[in-house]
Design an enzyme around this catalytic site. Structure first.
Site, PDB file in Angstrom:
ATOM      1  N   GLU A  56       0.834  -1.213   0.000  1.00  0.00           N
ATOM      2  CA  GLU A  56       0.000   0.000   0.000  1.00  0.00           C
ATOM      3  C   GLU A  56       0.862   1.253   0.000  1.00  0.00           C
ATOM      4  O   GLU A  56       0.603   2.216  -0.733  1.00  0.00           O
ATOM      5  CB  GLU A  56      -0.910   0.012   1.232  1.00  0.00           C
ATOM      6  CG  GLU A  56      -1.889  -1.150   1.288  1.00  0.00           C
ATOM      7  CD  GLU A  56      -1.353  -2.377   1.999  1.00  0.00           C
ATOM      8  OE1 GLU A  56      -0.139  -2.658   1.898  1.00  0.00           O
ATOM      9  OE2 GLU A  56      -2.146  -3.072   2.647  1.00  0.00           O
ATOM     10  N   CYS A  92      -2.036  -2.695   7.172  1.00  0.00           N
ATOM     11  CA  CYS A  92      -1.487  -2.581   8.528  1.00  0.00           C
ATOM     12  C   CYS A  92      -1.719  -1.162   9.056  1.00  0.00           C
ATOM     13  O   CYS A  92      -2.113  -0.242   8.316  1.00  0.00           O
ATOM     14  CB  CYS A  92       0.000  -2.935   8.538  1.00  0.00           C
ATOM     15  SG  CYS A  92       1.068  -1.601   7.930  1.00  0.00           S
ATOM     16  N   CYS A  95       0.226   1.645   7.275  1.00  0.00           N
ATOM     17  CA  CYS A  95      -0.335   2.006   5.960  1.00  0.00           C
ATOM     18  C   CYS A  95      -1.643   2.791   6.114  1.00  0.00           C
ATOM     19  O   CYS A  95      -1.905   3.716   5.339  1.00  0.00           O
ATOM     20  CB  CYS A  95      -0.546   0.764   5.111  1.00  0.00           C
ATOM     21  SG  CYS A  95       1.012   0.063   4.539  1.00  0.00           S
TER      22      CYS A  95
HETATM   23  N1  THU Z   1       2.195  -6.545   4.020  1.00  0.00           N
HETATM   24  C1  THU Z   1       1.776  -5.680   3.059  1.00  0.00           C
HETATM   25  O1  THU Z   1       2.489  -5.396   2.100  1.00  0.00           O
HETATM   26  N2  THU Z   1       0.545  -5.136   3.203  1.00  0.00           N
HETATM   27  C2  THU Z   1      -0.371  -5.494   4.144  1.00  0.00           C
HETATM   28  O2  THU Z   1      -1.486  -5.011   4.127  1.00  0.00           O
HETATM   29  C3  THU Z   1       0.008  -6.472   5.185  1.00  0.00           C
HETATM   30  C4  THU Z   1       1.425  -6.887   5.196  1.00  0.00           C
HETATM   31  C5  THU Z   1       3.506  -7.204   3.847  1.00  0.00           C
HETATM   32  C6  THU Z   1       4.600  -6.763   4.745  1.00  0.00           C
HETATM   33  C7  THU Z   1       5.515  -7.984   4.748  1.00  0.00           C
HETATM   34  O3  THU Z   1       6.350  -7.913   3.602  1.00  0.00           O
HETATM   35  C8  THU Z   1       4.556  -9.150   4.555  1.00  0.00           C
HETATM   36  O4  THU Z   1       3.355  -8.587   4.048  1.00  0.00           O
HETATM   37  C9  THU Z   1       4.280  -9.929   5.826  1.00  0.00           C
HETATM   38  O5  THU Z   1       3.871  -9.089   6.843  1.00  0.00           O
END
Ligand code: THU
Length: 137
Positions: A56, A92, A95
């Site tokens: 994101e 998360c 984000c």
């Molecule tokens: N991650 C994202 O890119 N976006 C989300 O909404 C949740 C988590 C990624 C971060 C990390 O590279 C992996 O997912 C595991 O947490």
């Protein structure tokens, strides 16, 4: 106005470029700007873990770099490397806060399992009482 199906498909295509050798959890995002452009993002992990960037935020930063700071919606898809059965992947907290910087409370966050199985939330639903630039006065 772009349909959500196409935005979700764009998120799936962004996910193909995820760099996630540590978690194997690959995420794609597609952010629709008010200018009509779609900005893609994937997660980019790091051996030191903490510098990892979520899909994101990659999309938001790419858009800002392109000169767009106003947004309509973001589609998010995520799952383990080989999965074909996607579960909901919610943004998360970090984000959500980055989205809060640029997006109105009614900005749409589309959490998708496939391009015909998705839920839409507003930013206000996922980040109630968020702290933003107007609070700094
Ligand atoms: N991650 C994202 O890119 N976006 C989300 O909404 C949740 C988590 C990624 C971060 C990390 O590279 C992996 O997912 C595991 O947490």
């Amino acid at each position: 106005m772009m349909d959500y199906k196409a935005l979700i498909q764009a998120a799936f295509s962004a996910r193909l470029n995820a760099y996630a050798p540590y978690s194997s959890f690959q995420v794609g995002a597609a952010l629709l700007g008010k200018n009509g452009k779609v900005y893609l993002g994937c997660n980019v992990e790091n051996a030191a873990f903490a510098p990892t960037n979520c899909a994101e935020r990659t999309a938001v930063f790419s858009a800002v770099c392109d000169g767009e700071q106003e947004f309509i919606a973001i589609a998010i898809v995520g799952g383990k490397e080989q999965t074909k059965n996607f579960a909901d992947c919610f943004p998360c907290g970090v984000c959500r806060q980055v989205l809060q910087e640029f997006c109105h409370p009614d900005f749409s966050i589309i959490v998708a399992k496939s391009d015909d199985d998705y839920q839409i939330y507003s930013l206000a639903e996922l980040l109630p009482h968020g702290f933003g630039k107007t609070d700094l006065h």
